[in-house]
Scaffold this motif. Structure first.
Motif, PDB file in Angstrom:
ATOM      1  N   ASN A 288      31.423 -38.441  34.185  1.00  0.00           N
ATOM      2  CA  ASN A 288      28.652 -37.987  35.216  1.00  0.00           C
ATOM      3  C   ASN A 288      28.658 -39.044  34.496  1.00  0.00           C
ATOM      4  O   ASN A 288      28.682 -40.047  33.284  1.00  0.00           O
ATOM      5  N   LEU A 289      27.929 -39.718  35.068  1.00  0.00           N
ATOM      6  CA  LEU A 289      26.432 -41.153  34.572  1.00  0.00           C
ATOM      7  C   LEU A 289      25.565 -40.292  34.191  1.00  0.00           C
ATOM      8  O   LEU A 289      24.885 -39.465  33.821  1.00  0.00           O
ATOM      9  N   THR A 290      24.494 -40.867  33.348  1.00  0.00           N
ATOM     10  CA  THR A 290      23.631 -41.302  32.874  1.00  0.00           C
ATOM     11  C   THR A 290      22.931 -40.795  33.703  1.00  0.00           C
ATOM     12  O   THR A 290      22.700 -41.642  34.115  1.00  0.00           O
ATOM     13  N   THR A 291      21.517 -39.775  32.938  1.00  0.00           N
ATOM     14  CA  THR A 291      19.729 -40.210  33.708  1.00  0.00           C
ATOM     15  C   THR A 291      19.602 -41.105  34.139  1.00  0.00           C
ATOM     16  O   THR A 291      19.365 -42.046  35.152  1.00  0.00           O
ATOM     17  N   GLU A 292      19.691 -42.372  33.015  1.00  0.00           N
ATOM     18  CA  GLU A 292      19.648 -43.773  33.680  1.00  0.00           C
ATOM     19  C   GLU A 292      20.263 -44.216  34.505  1.00  0.00           C
ATOM     20  O   GLU A 292      19.725 -45.125  35.683  1.00  0.00           O
ATOM     21  N   GLN A 293      21.425 -44.364  34.764  1.00  0.00           N
ATOM     22  CA  GLN A 293      22.614 -44.269  35.388  1.00  0.00           C
ATOM     23  C   GLN A 293      22.653 -44.058  36.854  1.00  0.00           C
ATOM     24  O   GLN A 293      22.597 -45.111  38.077  1.00  0.00           O
ATOM     25  N   CYS A 294      21.590 -42.933  37.195  1.00  0.00           N
ATOM     26  CA  CYS A 294      21.265 -42.291  38.116  1.00  0.00           C
ATOM     27  C   CYS A 294      20.349 -42.866  38.726  1.00  0.00           C
ATOM     28  O   CYS A 294      19.505 -43.415  40.128  1.00  0.00           O
ATOM     29  N   TRP A 295      18.572 -43.592  38.348  1.00  0.00           N
ATOM     30  CA  TRP A 295      17.676 -43.708  38.461  1.00  0.00           C
ATOM     31  C   TRP A 295      18.116 -45.599  38.884  1.00  0.00           C
ATOM     32  O   TRP A 295      18.202 -45.599  39.268  1.00  0.00           O
TER      33      TRP A 295
ATOM     34  N   ILE B 191      22.435 -39.668  47.401  1.00  0.00           N
ATOM     35  CA  ILE B 191      23.204 -41.210  48.177  1.00  0.00           C
ATOM     36  C   ILE B 191      24.277 -41.081  47.427  1.00  0.00           C
ATOM     37  O   ILE B 191      24.683 -40.726  46.218  1.00  0.00           O
ATOM     38  N   HIS B 192      24.797 -42.403  47.828  1.00  0.00           N
ATOM     39  CA  HIS B 192      26.673 -42.864  47.225  1.00  0.00           C
ATOM     40  C   HIS B 192      26.814 -43.867  47.504  1.00  0.00           C
ATOM     41  O   HIS B 192      26.142 -44.714  48.388  1.00  0.00           O
ATOM     42  N   GLU B 193      28.039 -44.332  47.469  1.00  0.00           N
ATOM     43  CA  GLU B 193      28.271 -46.221  47.234  1.00  0.00           C
ATOM     44  C   GLU B 193      29.428 -45.757  47.216  1.00  0.00           C
ATOM     45  O   GLU B 193      29.838 -45.352  46.261  1.00  0.00           O
ATOM     46  N   PHE B 194      30.676 -47.001  47.954  1.00  0.00           N
ATOM     47  CA  PHE B 194      32.091 -46.870  48.277  1.00  0.00           C
ATOM     48  C   PHE B 194      31.987 -48.241  47.620  1.00  0.00           C
ATOM     49  O   PHE B 194      31.862 -49.490  48.492  1.00  0.00           O
ATOM     50  N   GLY B 195      33.552 -48.398  46.315  1.00  0.00           N
ATOM     51  CA  GLY B 195      33.665 -50.327  46.536  1.00  0.00           C
ATOM     52  C   GLY B 195      35.284 -49.426  46.292  1.00  0.00           C
ATOM     53  O   GLY B 195      35.840 -48.524  46.627  1.00  0.00           O
ATOM     54  N   ASP B 196      35.808 -51.196  46.184  1.00  0.00           N
ATOM     55  CA  ASP B 196      37.198 -50.760  46.386  1.00  0.00           C
ATOM     56  C   ASP B 196      38.015 -50.066  45.713  1.00  0.00           C
ATOM     57  O   ASP B 196      39.152 -49.296  45.541  1.00  0.00           O
ATOM     58  N   ALA B 197      37.763 -49.735  44.212  1.00  0.00           N
ATOM     59  CA  ALA B 197      38.239 -48.953  43.596  1.00  0.00           C
ATOM     60  C   ALA B 197      37.572 -47.661  42.766  1.00  0.00           C
ATOM     61  O   ALA B 197      38.018 -47.171  41.859  1.00  0.00           O
ATOM     62  N   ALA B 198      36.654 -47.886  43.221  1.00  0.00           N
ATOM     63  CA  ALA B 198      35.229 -45.658  42.813  1.00  0.00           C
ATOM     64  C   ALA B 198      34.704 -45.893  43.953  1.00  0.00           C
ATOM     65  O   ALA B 198      34.093 -46.894  44.790  1.00  0.00           O
ATOM     66  N   ALA B 199      34.296 -45.042  43.072  1.00  0.00           N
ATOM     67  CA  ALA B 199      33.182 -44.161  44.746  1.00  0.00           C
ATOM     68  C   ALA B 199      32.192 -43.461  43.959  1.00  0.00           C
ATOM     69  O   ALA B 199      32.302 -42.656  42.510  1.00  0.00           O
ATOM     70  N   THR B 200      30.588 -44.093  43.904  1.00  0.00           N
ATOM     71  CA  THR B 200      29.627 -43.407  42.588  1.00  0.00           C
ATOM     72  C   THR B 200      28.741 -42.479  43.856  1.00  0.00           C
ATOM     73  O   THR B 200      28.609 -42.991  44.939  1.00  0.00           O
ATOM     74  N   SER B 201      28.199 -41.231  43.276  1.00  0.00           N
ATOM     75  CA  SER B 201      27.229 -40.117  44.117  1.00  0.00           C
ATOM     76  C   SER B 201      26.110 -39.787  43.198  1.00  0.00           C
ATOM     77  O   SER B 201      26.868 -38.964  42.113  1.00  0.00           O
ATOM     78  N   VAL B 202      24.775 -39.272  43.775  1.00  0.00           N
ATOM     79  CA  VAL B 202      24.358 -38.999  42.895  1.00  0.00           C
ATOM     80  C   VAL B 202      23.692 -37.953  43.627  1.00  0.00           C
ATOM     81  O   VAL B 202      22.844 -37.977  45.064  1.00  0.00           O
ATOM     82  N   VAL B 203      23.048 -37.016  43.202  1.00  0.00           N
ATOM     83  CA  VAL B 203      22.345 -35.145  43.916  1.00  0.00           C
ATOM     84  C   VAL B 203      21.925 -35.088  42.875  1.00  0.00           C
ATOM     85  O   VAL B 203      21.391 -34.775  41.820  1.00  0.00           O
ATOM     86  N   MET B 204      20.542 -34.843  43.510  1.00  0.00           N
ATOM     87  CA  MET B 204      18.890 -34.694  42.611  1.00  0.00           C
ATOM     88  C   MET B 204      18.452 -33.604  43.131  1.00  0.00           C
ATOM     89  O   MET B 204      18.285 -33.455  45.168  1.00  0.00           O
ATOM     90  N   ARG B 205      18.421 -32.182  42.660  1.00  0.00           N
ATOM     91  CA  ARG B 205      17.216 -31.766  43.232  1.00  0.00           C
ATOM     92  C   ARG B 205      16.387 -31.453  42.549  1.00  0.00           C
ATOM     93  O   ARG B 205      15.567 -31.716  41.347  1.00  0.00           O
ATOM     94  N   SER B 206      15.193 -30.767  43.577  1.00  0.00           N
ATOM     95  CA  SER B 206      13.596 -30.683  43.285  1.00  0.00           C
ATOM     96  C   SER B 206      13.078 -30.126  43.840  1.00  0.00           C
ATOM     97  O   SER B 206      13.673 -29.080  45.328  1.00  0.00           O
ATOM     98  N   ARG B 207      11.619 -30.895  44.253  1.00  0.00           N
ATOM     99  CA  ARG B 207      11.166 -29.551  44.693  1.00  0.00           C
ATOM    100  C   ARG B 207       9.935 -30.482  45.637  1.00  0.00           C
ATOM    101  O   ARG B 207       9.791 -31.813  44.740  1.00  0.00           O
ATOM    102  N   ALA B 208       9.698 -31.013  46.397  1.00  0.00           N
ATOM    103  CA  ALA B 208       9.153 -31.641  47.172  1.00  0.00           C
ATOM    104  C   ALA B 208       7.092 -31.840  47.543  1.00  0.00           C
ATOM    105  O   ALA B 208       7.017 -30.286  47.372  1.00  0.00           O
ATOM    106  N   ARG B 209       6.334 -32.298  47.931  1.00  0.00           N
ATOM    107  CA  ARG B 209       5.335 -32.038  48.127  1.00  0.00           C
ATOM    108  C   ARG B 209       4.693 -32.984  48.767  1.00  0.00           C
ATOM    109  O   ARG B 209       5.210 -33.987  48.647  1.00  0.00           O
ATOM    110  N   GLN B 210       3.973 -32.864  49.559  1.00  0.00           N
ATOM    111  CA  GLN B 210       3.967 -34.033  50.558  1.00  0.00           C
ATOM    112  C   GLN B 210       2.406 -34.272  49.711  1.00  0.00           C
ATOM    113  O   GLN B 210       0.617 -33.796  49.183  1.00  0.00           O
ATOM    114  N   LEU B 211       1.841 -35.809  50.166  1.00  0.00           N
ATOM    115  CA  LEU B 211       1.113 -36.221  49.768  1.00  0.00           C
ATOM    116  C   LEU B 211      -0.297 -36.524  50.380  1.00  0.00           C
ATOM    117  O   LEU B 211       0.123 -36.892  52.146  1.00  0.00           O
TER     118      LEU B 211
END
Length: 93
Positions: free
Chosen positions: A9-16, A73-93
Motif C-alpha cells: 500500500n502507498l501512503t497518502t503522500e506517495q499517492c499525491w 492513474i498508473h505507471e509501469f517500470g521494468d520491475a514494478a507497476a504502481t496504481s492509484v485509484v481516487m474516489r471522490s465527488r466532482a463539482r463544476q467550477l
C-alpha cells in the motif's frame, strides 16, 4: 498484506506525489444506468484537488447527473507497476 506479498500500500503522500507527476488518467463516472471509463488529462494542485477541463458531452452530462466519480492513474517500470485509484465527488467550477 503479508511481508512476502508483492503488493504493498502507498501512503497518502506517495499517492499525491504520483497524482502530481502524472497528467493522464482514466475517469470513471455514471451516466444513466451505465458506468463509463474515459481517458482524461488532469492536474493536481497544491490544495490536493484534481482539476480537468471538458466540453459539453457525456463526461459533463454524467457529472451533472451524478457527481460520484473515480480516477485511476498508473505507471509501469521494468520491475514494478504502481496504481492509484481516487474516489471522490466532482463539482463544476
Amino acid at each position: 498484506m503479508s511481508e512476502h506479498s508483492p503488493v504493498s500500500n502507498l501512503t497518502t503522500e506517495q499517492c499525491w506525489e504520483l497524482l502530481h507527476a502524472q497528467e493522464f488518467g482514466r475517469l470513471a463516472f455514471h451516466l444513466l444506468d451505465e458506468v463509463h471509463i474515459v481517458p482524461l488529462n488532469h492536474a493536481a494542485d497544491a490544495a490536493r484537488r484534481l482539476v480537468f477541463r471538458t466540453g459539453e458531452g457525456s463526461k459533463l452530462l454524467g457529472l451533472t447527473i451524478n457527481d460520484d466519480v473515480a480516477l485511476e492513474i498508473h505507471e509501469f517500470g521494468d520491475a514494478a507497476a504502481t496504481s492509484v485509484v481516487m474516489r471522490s465527488r466532482a463539482r463544476q467550477l
